[in-house]
Design a protein around this motif. Structure first.
Motif, mmCIF file in Angstrom:
data_model
loop_
_atom_site.group_PDB
_atom_site.id
_atom_site.type_symbol
_atom_site.label_atom_id
_atom_site.label_comp_id
_atom_site.label_asym_id
_atom_site.label_seq_id
_atom_site.Cartn_x
_atom_site.Cartn_y
_atom_site.Cartn_z
ATOM 1 N N GLY A 140 0.814 -1.216 0.000
ATOM 2 C CA GLY A 140 0.000 0.000 0.000
ATOM 3 C C GLY A 140 0.844 1.260 0.000
ATOM 4 N N VAL A 141 1.915 1.270 0.783
ATOM 5 C CA VAL A 141 2.822 2.427 0.807
ATOM 6 C C VAL A 141 3.443 2.638 -0.567
ATOM 7 C CG1 VAL A 141 4.980 3.316 1.763
ATOM 8 C CG2 VAL A 141 3.303 2.231 3.260
ATOM 9 N N VAL A 144 0.975 4.291 -2.857
ATOM 10 C CA VAL A 144 0.838 5.723 -2.533
ATOM 11 C C VAL A 144 2.020 6.509 -3.085
ATOM 12 C CG1 VAL A 144 0.801 7.378 -0.639
ATOM 13 C CG2 VAL A 144 -0.583 5.306 -0.501
ATOM 14 N N ARG A 147 1.610 6.990 -6.772
ATOM 15 C CA ARG A 147 0.594 8.004 -7.082
ATOM 16 C C ARG A 147 1.137 9.407 -6.827
ATOM 17 N NH1 ARG A 147 -3.037 5.699 -4.630
ATOM 18 N NH2 ARG A 147 -3.067 6.823 -2.642
ATOM 19 N N LEU A 148 1.894 9.570 -5.744
ATOM 20 C CA LEU A 148 2.485 10.875 -5.458
ATOM 21 C C LEU A 148 3.536 11.251 -6.489
ATOM 22 C CD1 LEU A 148 2.930 10.647 -1.567
ATOM 23 C CD2 LEU A 148 1.229 12.000 -2.824
ATOM 24 N N GLN A 164 10.600 4.728 -3.407
ATOM 25 C CA GLN A 164 9.974 3.554 -4.014
ATOM 26 C C GLN A 164 10.952 2.392 -4.120
ATOM 27 O OE1 GLN A 164 7.413 4.182 -7.566
ATOM 28 N NE2 GLN A 164 7.721 6.373 -7.207
#
Length: 317
Positions: A140-141, A144, A147-148, A164
């Motif tokens: 999940g991290v 995110v 997406r950022l 990442q």
């Protein structure tokens, strides 16, 4: 004849010989003992001591031999027994020791099986926690961060890319650790395939090449035996990576009409015998004891260490 009576009669014979020597020889002691008489008495005493030693020594030598074998006995090395070479009390003691060793091995095997079953269950619980909780959270991290990164400025994009990459590497470590804790691959593949996958994963992670010689024609093995063989191979590879300083490892799996044999050989520094076995090697011996196998940990022909596990096929039925 019981040991007590043998010792008693031996000493009685020595005393009788001393009395006969005084009665049948001209030896005597005057009221005022002379130097010659003292020398004769000391010589007689020395002779009695020597005869006593010569008579009693053979009676107690079997006990010393048995005591030495008892000191060398180790319940982790199954099948150790003393030969029943004597009779009387010593023979009974040898038989009692063998019976005790058999009972201890059985108790150790049962206790070890329960402990390792509990350990495997705990490994599976931790593996599920890593996969279901930690792994999903990190996934999940990662989503995110992706997406950022799409909406970030060029300066922010570089920092997010590094984050990442770090999360991906950590996620791979979590997945690898979960797989090592719970070898569920054994549920989907046969043992040779699982060992081949283990060797490939080991090489990818450590950079140490593993030569594989794995037979694919194995007899039907009990799942507990397959798990023991897999864990011993895993421990052997771990030892080669962490302790031996090896640059190459050989993993073999073969069988004959009577047994299945697993070997892990490396070309590292080996074992010099000056240090006590650590928890990993003791764990190998305990696992082998559970399935009735025999372990040999010795110098390898390549100069490093060899861990060899032989499991009788009849022990699996």
């Amino acid at each position: 004849m019981p040991l007590f009576w043998r010792v008693f009669l031996a000493n009685a014979a020595i005393l009788l010989a001393g009395i006969l020597a005084l009665a049948l020889t001209p030896l005597s002691v005057s009221e005022h003992t002379t130097l010659r008489e003292i020398i004769d008495l000391l010589a007689g005493l020395a002779l009695m001591i020597v005869v006593n030693w010569l008579i009693l020594r053979p009676q107690f030598r079997p006990l010393e031999r048995l005591a030495g074998r008892m000191e060398e006995a180790d319940v982790l090395r199954g099948g150790q027994r003393v030969p029943t070479e004597s009779s009387g009390e010593i023979g009974a003691l040898e038989h009692a020791f063998n019976t005790m060793m058999e009972r201890l091995e059985t108790e150790r095997r049962d206790a070890g099986a329960r402990a390792l079953t509990t350990q495997e269950e705990e490994r599976q619980r931790i593996a599920r926690g890593l996969h279901d909780e930690v792994g999903q959270t990190m996934t999940g991290v990662l989503l995110v961060l992706k997406r950022l990164a799409r909406d970030a400025t060029p300066e922010q994009h570089d920092a997010l890319s590094e984050a990442q990459a770090a999360v991906k590497a950590s996620l791979e470590d979590v997945r690898r650790t979960a797989q090592e804790l719970r070898p569920e691959i054994l549920d989907h593949l046969d043992l040779p395939s699982a060992l081949m996958n283990l060797a490939r994963t080991f090489s990818d992670r450590t950079g140490i090449p593993v030569r594989r010689q794995l037979t694919t024609q194995l007899p039907k093995l009990d799942p507990s035996v397959e798990l023991v063989l897999y864990r011993v191979a895993q421990e052997g590879l771990t030892n080669a990576a962490r302790h031996s300083g090896a640059s190459e490892v050989t993993l073999t799996l073969e069988h004959d009409a009577d047994s299945v044999v697993l070997r892990v050989l490396d070309n590292g520094q080996g074992f010099d015998g000056s240090h006590a076995e650590g928890g990993g090697l003791r764990g190998i011996r305990e696992r082998a004891l559970i399935v009735g196998g025999a372990v040999a940990i010795k110098p390898a022909p390549t100069g490093g260490a060899e861990i060899r596990l032989q499991v009788p096929i009849e022990a699996e039925n």
